[in-house]
Design a protein around this motif. Structure first.
Motif, PDB file in Angstrom:
ATOM      1  N   ASP A   1       0.044 -54.771  23.567  1.00 41.42           N
ATOM      2  CA  ASP A   1      -1.404 -55.040  23.025  1.00 41.42           C
ATOM      3  C   ASP A   1      -1.618 -53.541  22.482  1.00 41.42           C
ATOM      4  N   ARG A   2      -1.382 -52.478  23.213  1.00 38.22           N
ATOM      5  CA  ARG A   2      -1.750 -51.176  22.369  1.00 38.22           C
ATOM      6  C   ARG A   2      -1.028 -51.059  21.041  1.00 38.22           C
ATOM      7  N   GLN A   3       0.013 -51.457  20.978  1.00 39.90           N
ATOM      8  CA  GLN A   3       0.881 -51.383  19.708  1.00 39.90           C
ATOM      9  C   GLN A   3      -0.146 -52.421  18.541  1.00 39.90           C
ATOM     10  N   LEU A   4      -0.488 -53.631  19.046  1.00 37.33           N
ATOM     11  CA  LEU A   4      -1.076 -54.472  18.374  1.00 37.33           C
ATOM     12  C   LEU A   4      -2.388 -53.698  17.786  1.00 37.33           C
ATOM     13  N   ARG A   5      -3.023 -53.381  18.506  1.00 39.93           N
ATOM     14  CA  ARG A   5      -4.532 -52.653  18.253  1.00 39.93           C
ATOM     15  C   ARG A   5      -4.152 -51.337  17.239  1.00 39.93           C
ATOM     16  N   GLN A   6      -2.775 -50.660  17.314  1.00 40.84           N
ATOM     17  CA  GLN A   6      -2.534 -49.654  16.452  1.00 40.84           C
ATOM     18  C   GLN A   6      -2.068 -50.285  15.115  1.00 40.84           C
ATOM     19  N   SER A   7      -1.579 -51.495  15.144  1.00 49.45           N
ATOM     20  CA  SER A   7      -1.383 -52.130  13.916  1.00 49.45           C
ATOM     21  C   SER A   7      -2.765 -52.540  13.055  1.00 49.45           C
ATOM     22  N   GLU A   8      -3.766 -52.924  14.020  1.00 47.93           N
ATOM     23  CA  GLU A   8      -4.867 -53.406  13.463  1.00 47.93           C
ATOM     24  C   GLU A   8      -5.327 -52.347  12.767  1.00 47.93           C
ATOM     25  N   ALA A   9      -5.590 -51.148  13.266  1.00 45.39           N
ATOM     26  CA  ALA A   9      -6.249 -49.771  12.833  1.00 45.39           C
ATOM     27  C   ALA A   9      -5.573 -49.392  11.612  1.00 45.39           C
ATOM     28  N   ILE A  10      -4.249 -49.708  11.543  1.00 45.13           N
ATOM     29  CA  ILE A  10      -3.509 -49.215  10.245  1.00 45.13           C
ATOM     30  C   ILE A  10      -4.462 -50.248   8.992  1.00 45.13           C
TER      31      ILE A  10
ATOM     32  N   PRO B   1       3.077 -43.290  -1.352  1.00 43.94           N
ATOM     33  CA  PRO B   1       2.678 -42.287  -0.240  1.00 43.94           C
ATOM     34  C   PRO B   1       1.722 -41.892   0.086  1.00 43.94           C
ATOM     35  N   GLN B   2       0.992 -41.637  -0.928  1.00 40.13           N
ATOM     36  CA  GLN B   2      -0.597 -40.983  -0.761  1.00 40.13           C
ATOM     37  C   GLN B   2      -1.502 -41.716  -0.115  1.00 40.13           C
ATOM     38  N   ARG B   3      -1.528 -43.044  -0.362  1.00 40.13           N
ATOM     39  CA  ARG B   3      -2.258 -44.170   0.140  1.00 40.13           C
ATOM     40  C   ARG B   3      -1.836 -44.147   1.792  1.00 40.13           C
ATOM     41  N   LYS B   4      -0.634 -44.235   1.976  1.00 43.07           N
ATOM     42  CA  LYS B   4      -0.025 -44.242   3.183  1.00 43.07           C
ATOM     43  C   LYS B   4      -0.571 -43.021   4.015  1.00 43.07           C
ATOM     44  N   TYR B   5      -0.618 -41.942   3.533  1.00 43.15           N
ATOM     45  CA  TYR B   5      -0.969 -40.452   4.238  1.00 43.15           C
ATOM     46  C   TYR B   5      -2.467 -40.751   4.685  1.00 43.15           C
ATOM     47  N   ARG B   6      -3.299 -41.368   3.744  1.00 44.96           N
ATOM     48  CA  ARG B   6      -4.563 -41.506   3.760  1.00 44.96           C
ATOM     49  C   ARG B   6      -4.916 -42.515   5.091  1.00 44.96           C
TER      50      ARG B   6
ATOM     51  N   ASN C   1       4.909 -45.865   7.628  1.00 44.53           N
ATOM     52  CA  ASN C   1       5.735 -46.409   6.956  1.00 44.53           C
ATOM     53  C   ASN C   1       6.601 -47.326   7.703  1.00 44.53           C
ATOM     54  N   ARG C   2       6.664 -47.481   8.910  1.00 49.13           N
ATOM     55  CA  ARG C   2       7.565 -48.383   9.644  1.00 49.13           C
ATOM     56  C   ARG C   2       6.713 -49.659   9.400  1.00 49.13           C
ATOM     57  N   PHE C   3       5.479 -49.473   9.985  1.00 43.75           N
ATOM     58  CA  PHE C   3       4.859 -50.686   9.819  1.00 43.75           C
ATOM     59  C   PHE C   3       4.813 -51.534   8.568  1.00 43.75           C
ATOM     60  N   VAL C   4       4.881 -50.885   7.414  1.00 46.43           N
ATOM     61  CA  VAL C   4       4.554 -51.496   6.147  1.00 46.43           C
ATOM     62  C   VAL C   4       6.134 -52.102   5.837  1.00 46.43           C
ATOM     63  N   LYS C   5       6.942 -51.424   6.165  1.00 41.21           N
ATOM     64  CA  LYS C   5       8.436 -51.902   6.250  1.00 41.21           C
ATOM     65  C   LYS C   5       8.573 -53.012   6.885  1.00 41.21           C
TER      66      LYS C   5
END
Ligand SMILES: Nc1nc2c(ncn2[C@@H]2O[C@H](COP(=O)(O)OP(=O)(O)O)[C@@H](O)[C@H]2O)c(=O)[nH]1
Ligand SMILES: [Mg+2]
Lengths: 455, 323
Positions: free
Chosen positions: A372-381, A398-403, A416-420
């Motif tokens: 669930d925590r991970q899910l919340r993290q993904s959502e936050a991203i 990369p710039q956008r990802k950093y932001r 990065n991992r999430f997007v991949k």
């Protein structure tokens, strides 16, 4: 635990189903073979199981099992519905004679089924409805049977009629009814001796009672723990004596009670009461859905199915849209957010994982909170992305990802991992979507914990 | 053929005749089933095994035990290059027979100073079995005392008192509402004081999922161990032969609070398939020591695997054809 419950069993079955992805006819058959074994373990009679499985199979294969819910849930849904249908619709009550006429109820059953206890419980129940019962001691064989009835009667404050052990049960019954008529009782309950259904003489004794006095209701008391033999017992009692209803005893044990299904299937007679305990008050109405639930042992799953169905009805439109895009590999982060929302409506990942038979995960063996925590993290991203980024993941440099990482409060490596993972899922969906006729709903797009979806 | 059978039946009378009589229906069902399988198939294939599986399950042997039996059977069929369904039948019978053998030491307690607690769920036949066992031991010259530790069920004491009368043995305890543990304590004390050979304790029926009742049983068991450490101890669980797979759970759970030394399988005079006994042997390894085959005092038999399996499959008169 003491035994592998049917739930566990079915969860194992449906885990296998899920892992195969799309269901074929053979898959359904294979699954139902497991269901069959599970039902047998619950003591449902083999022939009943066979008949039952056939009915489910016909429905499951004929219907779009793969639509709507996930296949495993769909099969459970059908199994459950068929079970309730087989067990009879709604609760029935003992039919009483009109007006002041005395209603005569005869109890029958094997030795040790729990007749004497049930007699007193029923009398107690009727008493709360303003009926005055008379208990007639017609078990002239078992040592201290009369004393047992007398003590039970006293506890319930119900009158007991007895003539010792030297009179035939039919005579005792006749005298008891006469006594009842004289003394203002509305109901006479005949407590008969336990007997084997193949004991001709003893079965004749019950026939004799029925021939000698007007018995309005004959109730068969059956131990809920009875095995395959339940059908023989019920059939013989019904054919030789004729029964009007069934009382299921010892339901406070941990038996699945498959006998209930068997008995209903072979006699067609309603189950009137279930006896749930040793106290005289523990006599409950019979509810087919609860019983089906118990035999299946999947209450949680069934309520999940209900919820999922509601959810799907509401979001069907969106799901269809989403599915269309999925097929083309165009599933974007907006869709992802929508999926999350749907899932949250259903109580979050941890509760869903716990309830899903397909996942077969006990709350103990997954760290669902972490998920669930991970899910919340993904959502936050995702929430840290702009709308344009969500619609078009290709924009993510990369710039956008950093932001985004900063916005979500995570390391850029996490983003990065999430997007991949997300991109990989897109590919998978495109492949899967190519062959699918319909949208698979959110469950369809839920490949499991270790799947490619970035949870 | 049928004459031979008649003779054989006569010979064995008085030992398992009653059981066999009671099992007639069971045997007929299973044998008819088995025979139709063996005759309906010309070769041993998957369908054949599936049919066998069904028949065994119909006999309450249970999914797991059936699986084990069939696995073993398949292995043997392969090893021994059995090609005919009928040969397969012999293997199946042998396999179950082997599994059901009871050690002769199982009955040592009958000849020793022993305390036997009879336990089980409600209505399975505990009190009746205590009565029958008392009659049997008394008959063989043992000095028996029975204790009425079912102080819960209405008139349980009266019922046992009647059995004590029939068996002509003394009884202690039996007042409703008394603490069963104290009945046990008193009974053990009385047994020691009177120089009793076998103390039989009847207990209240309890469902194995009722925690406090199971704890009560644990306590009773401990008291016996503590108060009479020299005695040969037996805890016999009474299982209703009609019960389905839950009997396994019962045996398992009762074994948790009081180590089980054997099973009394009752109501085998009905159409209950003795299959549950196979399941129990297979999964829990607790021997069936006695079988209840009726409501009379003489209706308790020692369990005999050979006779049991013979009665189950009725192989008498067929064996000579093979080998
Ligand atoms: N047919 C048959 N009935 C039995 C047998 N053993 C016990 N009973 C009957 O089962 C019923 C319950 O027995 P009881 O000894 O009171 O059970 P308890 O509650 O376990 O003590 C009684 O009616 C007995 O007569 C048996 O082997 N065969
Ligand atoms: Mg008793």
């Amino acid at each position: 635990m003491a035994f592998e419950s049917l739930t566990d069993k079915l969860q194992r079955v449906f885990r296998n189903l899920r892992s195969k992805g799309r269901l074929t006819e053979e898959d359904v058959r294979a699954a139902l073979r497991e269901v069959k074994m599970a039902l047998l373990e619950a003591d449902v009679n083999f022939k009943v199981v066979k008949q039952f499985i056939k009915a489910v199979e016909e429905r499951a294969i004929g219907q779009d099992v793969m639509n709507g819910l996930n296949p495993g849930q769909m099969v459970i849904k059908i199994v459950n519905e068929e079970m309730i249908a087989l067990m009879g619709s709604e609760t029935t009550e003992i039919t009483m004679q009109p007006g002041k006429a005395v209603t005569v109820i005869m109890m029958a059953g094997l030795q040790g089924a729990g007749k004497t206890t049930a007699v007193a419980k029923i009398a107690g129940k009727l008493k709360t409805k303003g009926k005055k019962s008379l208990l007639a001691a017609c078990d002239i064989y078992r040592p201290a049977a009369i004393e047992q009835l007398q003590i039970n009667g006293r506890k319930q404050e119900v009158d007991v009629f007895e003539m010792g052990t030297d009179h035939k049960p039919v005579e005792i019954a006749r005298s008891a009814i006469a006594h009842a008529e004289k003394n203002g009782h509305n109901v006479v309950i005949l407590d008969t001796a336990g007997r084997l259904h193949i004991d001709e003489d003893m079965m004749a004794e019950l026939q004799e009672i029925k021939a000698g006095v007007a018995v309005h209701q004959t109730l068969l008391v059956v131990d809920a723990m009875t095995g395959q033999d339940a059908v023989n017992v019920a059939k013989e009692f019904d054919e030789k004596v004729g029964i009007d209803g069934v009382v299921l005893s010892k339901m406070d044990g941990d038996t699945r009670g498959g006998a209930a299904l068997s008995i209903k299937a072979v006699t067609g007679k309603p189950i009137l009461y279930v006896s749930m305990g040793e106290k005289l008050s523990d006599l409950e109405q019979f509810y087919p859905d609860r019983m089906a639930n118990r035999i299946l042992g999947m209450g949680d799953v069934l309520s999940l199915i209900e919820k999922a169905q509601e959810n799907i009805d509401i979001d069907e439109e969106k799901s269809r849209e989403m599915a269309g895009r999925m097929k083309k590999g165009k599933f974007d982060f907006e869709d992802y957010l929508e999926s999350l929302k749907q899932m949250r409506n259903m109580g979050g990942l941890s509760s869903i994982l716990g309830m899903l038979p397909g996942m077969g995960i006990k709350s103990a063996d997954i760290d669902s909170e972490a998920s669930d925590r991970q899910l919340r993290q993904s959502e936050a991203i995702v929430l840290s992305m702009t709308k344009a980024e969500r619609r078009n993941p290709k924009l993510l440099n990369p710039q956008r990802k950093y932001r985004i990482a900063k916005g979500a409060g995570v390391d850029v490596a996490v983003v990065n991992r999430f997007v991949k993972q997300f991109e990989q899922s897109q590919k998978v969906m495109k492949q899967l979507g190519g062959g699918g006729k319909h949208g698979r709903g959110m469950f369809g797009g839920f490949p499991g914990r270790k799947g490619g979806f970035p949870f | 053929m049928s004459e031979e059978k008649q003779e054989e039946k006569k010979e064995k009378k008085g030992f398992f005749a009653r059981l066999k009589q009671g099992l007639t229906k069971t045997r007929d069902n299973i044998v008819r089933g088995i025979d139709s399988v063996f005759s309906g198939f010309s070769s041993i294939d998957d369908d054949f095994y599936e049919e066998l599986e069904e028949i065994l399950i119909m006999g309450d042997i249970g999914v797991n035990a059936t699986g084990d039996i069939l696995e073993r059977l398949k292995r043997e069929v392969k090893e021994k290059h059995v090609k005919e369904p009928s040969g397969c039948k012999q293997l199946l019978i042998e396999s179950i027979r082997e599994q059901m053998q009871v050690d002769t030491a199982a009955y040592d307690f009958e000849q020793e100073k022993s305390v036997i607690m009879v336990i089980g769920v409600n209505g399975v036949g505990k009190t009746t079995s205590v009565g029958k066992l008392a009659g049997r031991l008394k008959e063989s010259g043992r000095k028996v005392l029975i204790a009425a530790a079912d102080t819960f069920r209405a008139a349980a004491g009266d019922q046992l008192a009647e059995w004590a009368r029939r068996a002509e043995v003394p009884m202690v305890g039996g007042s409703e509402g008394a603490d069963p543990a104290s009945v046990v304590y008193d009974a053990v004390t009385a047994a020691k004081a009177r120089g009793v050979d076998v103390l039989l304790i009847d207990t209240a029926g309890r469902l194995h999922n009722k925690k406090n009742l199971m704890e009560e049983l644990r306590k009773m068991n401990r008291i016996i161990d503590r108060e009479f450490p020299d005695a040969h101890r037996e805890n016999l669980i009474v299982l209703d032969g009609t019960t389905g797979q839950n009997a396994l759970v019962q045996a398992r759970e009762f074994g948790e609070v009081a180590e089980l030394t054997g099973i009394i399988l009752t109501k085998m005079d009905g159409t209950a398939k003795g299959g549950i006994a196979v399941a129990i042997q297979s999964e829990l390894n607790i021997p069936v020591k006695y079988i209840g085959v009726g409501e009379g005092i003489e209706d308790l038999q020692r369990f005999d695997a050979d006779e049991f399996v013979n009665a189950l499959f009725d192989v008498s008169g067929e064996e000579d054809g093979d080998d």
